[in-house]
Motif scaffolding. Structure first.
Motif, PDB file in Angstrom:
ATOM      1  N   HIS A  30      -6.163   0.600   6.626  1.00 41.68           N
ATOM      2  CA  HIS A  30      -6.212   1.502   7.792  1.00 41.68           C
ATOM      3  C   HIS A  30      -6.972   0.827   8.940  1.00 41.68           C
ATOM      4  N   HIS A  69      -9.564   1.968   1.205  1.00 44.61           N
ATOM      5  CA  HIS A  69      -9.178   2.699   2.419  1.00 44.61           C
ATOM      6  C   HIS A  69     -10.443   2.758   3.264  1.00 44.61           C
ATOM      7  N   LYS A  94      -0.342   3.392  -6.106  1.00 44.16           N
ATOM      8  CA  LYS A  94      -1.683   3.897  -6.429  1.00 44.16           C
ATOM      9  C   LYS A  94      -1.594   5.172  -7.251  1.00 44.16           C
ATOM     10  N   HIS A 136       1.437   5.349  -1.998  1.00 42.76           N
ATOM     11  CA  HIS A 136       1.075   6.434  -2.924  1.00 42.76           C
ATOM     12  C   HIS A 136       2.386   7.082  -3.371  1.00 42.76           C
ATOM     13  N   HIS A 165       0.874  -1.191   0.000  1.00 45.68           N
ATOM     14  CA  HIS A 165       0.000   0.000   0.000  1.00 45.68           C
ATOM     15  C   HIS A 165       0.899   1.225   0.000  1.00 45.68           C
ATOM     16  N   ASP A 199       2.183   2.930   3.358  1.00 40.49           N
ATOM     17  CA  ASP A 199       1.225   3.980   2.955  1.00 40.49           C
ATOM     18  C   ASP A 199       1.992   5.240   2.542  1.00 40.49           C
TER      19      ASP A 199
HETATM   20 FE    FE Z   1      -3.310   5.217   1.570  1.00 40.43          FE
END
Ligand code: FE
Ligand code: DI6
Length: 398
Positions: A259, A236, A135, A68, A66, A311
């Motif tokens: 999360h 999410h 992502k 970004h 996960h 994340d």
């Molecule tokens: Fe995220």
């Protein structure tokens, strides 16, 4: 290639890491052909190149499921504003938050996004990561979302790392649609997803289901479109409140719900029934100074497999260390070191729908990490220390 004299944390289905002392692993091409005690090594394996691990720990290559990690600019100024007393509202009024990263990402060229992302990906590779999820979600229009996903694909061609992409057009409502979120979903987000899929840029579809982002019924429309194209979904969910997002994810047999600070017993039961992985993200909890922890004991009770990930994003989790993430998961959420390593290997792979990696097992990808540590617990115990000795990606030392 034959690895000998290794302490193997195979992460196979048993607990205690699937530990095998004085182990050996025979790699042929990009796969693991044999795993066992060094003394049982097949004769034909001994003619291959040998890496004497000298008693070092060997784990599956790490999986960061996960991130970004593709984005323009950074949000250090917000960080400083907040620490000088500015409220989130004052930061937002000053143009901060996701929208500021959207502006920077839309303005950035594909080449500059790639250069910036590679620096962060190299930090993860340096810690033994062999698979990463990336992502979209900072473009929020078709051209910029496709630009982000093309950069993600280019990363896989420029580095020895496997990249799985997730379309996250439902990350935030862009400023130009702030009063028309449904219009954004139906007229921008879903067409952008379809365009990205046509270009082969999408491995899964994600969303941010939260009061500050999208409601379950809006996410449902995206998921229905995704599943109609045969794409897996993830979400999410329950980060800042409980909107029924985890149950929506389970309803769509999502690969993962991520999360989960506000997830509850009913959510965990639904996730267990659906085989949806719980992705725990301590970096965001830490950065946002959250106080509500994800219900780790409830996931254990319902046997919901837990994964861990950085994340990595410029706002809520500007972290590029999966080892530090593992330490945070133990220290902040009381996960065990075994759960942390399983979360960054086997369960991280499962959160991406991948069963061909994350364990040292015959037939698995030859993705391994060799560590200068005595025990697997040291990987979660140390804070800000990288004991990687060697990384093996698809059967090659890399
Ligand atoms: Fe995220
Ligand atoms: N949850 C988060 O915490 C991040 N995105 C999400 O869905 C925030 C991303 C950012 O602040 O840039």
């Amino acid at each position: 290639m034959l690895l000998t004299n290794a302490k193997l944390a195979t992460m196979d289905s048993s607990l205690t890491y699937g530990l095998l002392e004085d182990g050996a692993v025979w790699l042929e091409g990009e796969s693991i052909s044999w795993v066992g005690k060094s003394s049982d090594t097949p004769a034909r394996a001994k003619s291959d190149a040998i890496i004497d691990c000298e008693g070092r720990l060997v784990t599956p290559g790490l999986v960061d499921c996960h991130t970004h990690i593709v984005f323009g600019g950074n949000r250090a100024n917000e960080f400083e504003m907040r620490l000088n007393g500015a409220s989130y509202e004052e930061v937002a009024r000053a143009g901060g938050g996701i929208v500021s990263t959207v502006s920077a990402t839309r303005a950035a060229s594909e080449a500059s996004l790639l250069v910036d992302a590679l620096k962060r990906v190299d930090a993860l590779i340096g810690e033994g990561v062999t698979t990463i999820e990336i992502k979209s979600g900072y473009g929020l229009d078709t051209s910029a979302e496709l630009k982000m996903l093309r950069v993600a694909r280019e990363i896989a061609s420029q580095r020895m790392i496997d990249v799985k992409t997730s379309f996250l057009g439902a990350h935030a409502v862009p400023a130009e649609f702030s009063d028309r979120p449904d219009h954004y979903i139906d007229k921008i987000c879903i067409p952008a997803l379809n365009a990205a899929h046509r270009e082969g840029l999408v491995d899964a579809v994600d969303g941010f289901c939260e009061g500050i982002a999208f409601q379950p019924e809006q996410i449902r429309r995206i998921f229905e479109n995704a599943t109609s194209m045969g794409l897996a979904v993830k979400l999410h969910a329950e980060q800042l409140s409980n909107l029924g997002a985890a149950q929506l994810a389970a309803e769509f047999s999502a690969l993962s719900a991520d999360h989960l600070e506000y997830a509850n017993d009913v959510d965990a039961a639904a996730m267990a029934d659906a085989g949806t992985i719980a992705v725990i993200l301590p970096g965001a909890y830490y950065t946002l100074r959250e106080t509500k922890q994800p219900p780790i004991d409830t996931f254990r009770k319902h046997k919901v497999a837990m994964a861990l990930a950085t994340d990595c994003n410029p706002g809520s989790s500007p972290i590029t260390s999966l080892l530090l993430t593992m330490n945070m998961a133990c220290t902040l959420f009381s996960m065990t070191p075994e759960e942390a390593l399983r979360g960054a290997t086997k369960n991280g792979a499962l959160a991406l729908g991948l069963k061909d990696r994350g364990a040292i097992a015959e037939g698995a990808r030859a993705d391994l990490a060799i560590w200068d540590v005595e025990t697997p617990a040291e990987l979660s115990y140390r804070i800000g220390f990288n004991p990687l000795h060697k990384r093996i990606y698809a059967g090659a030392v890399a």
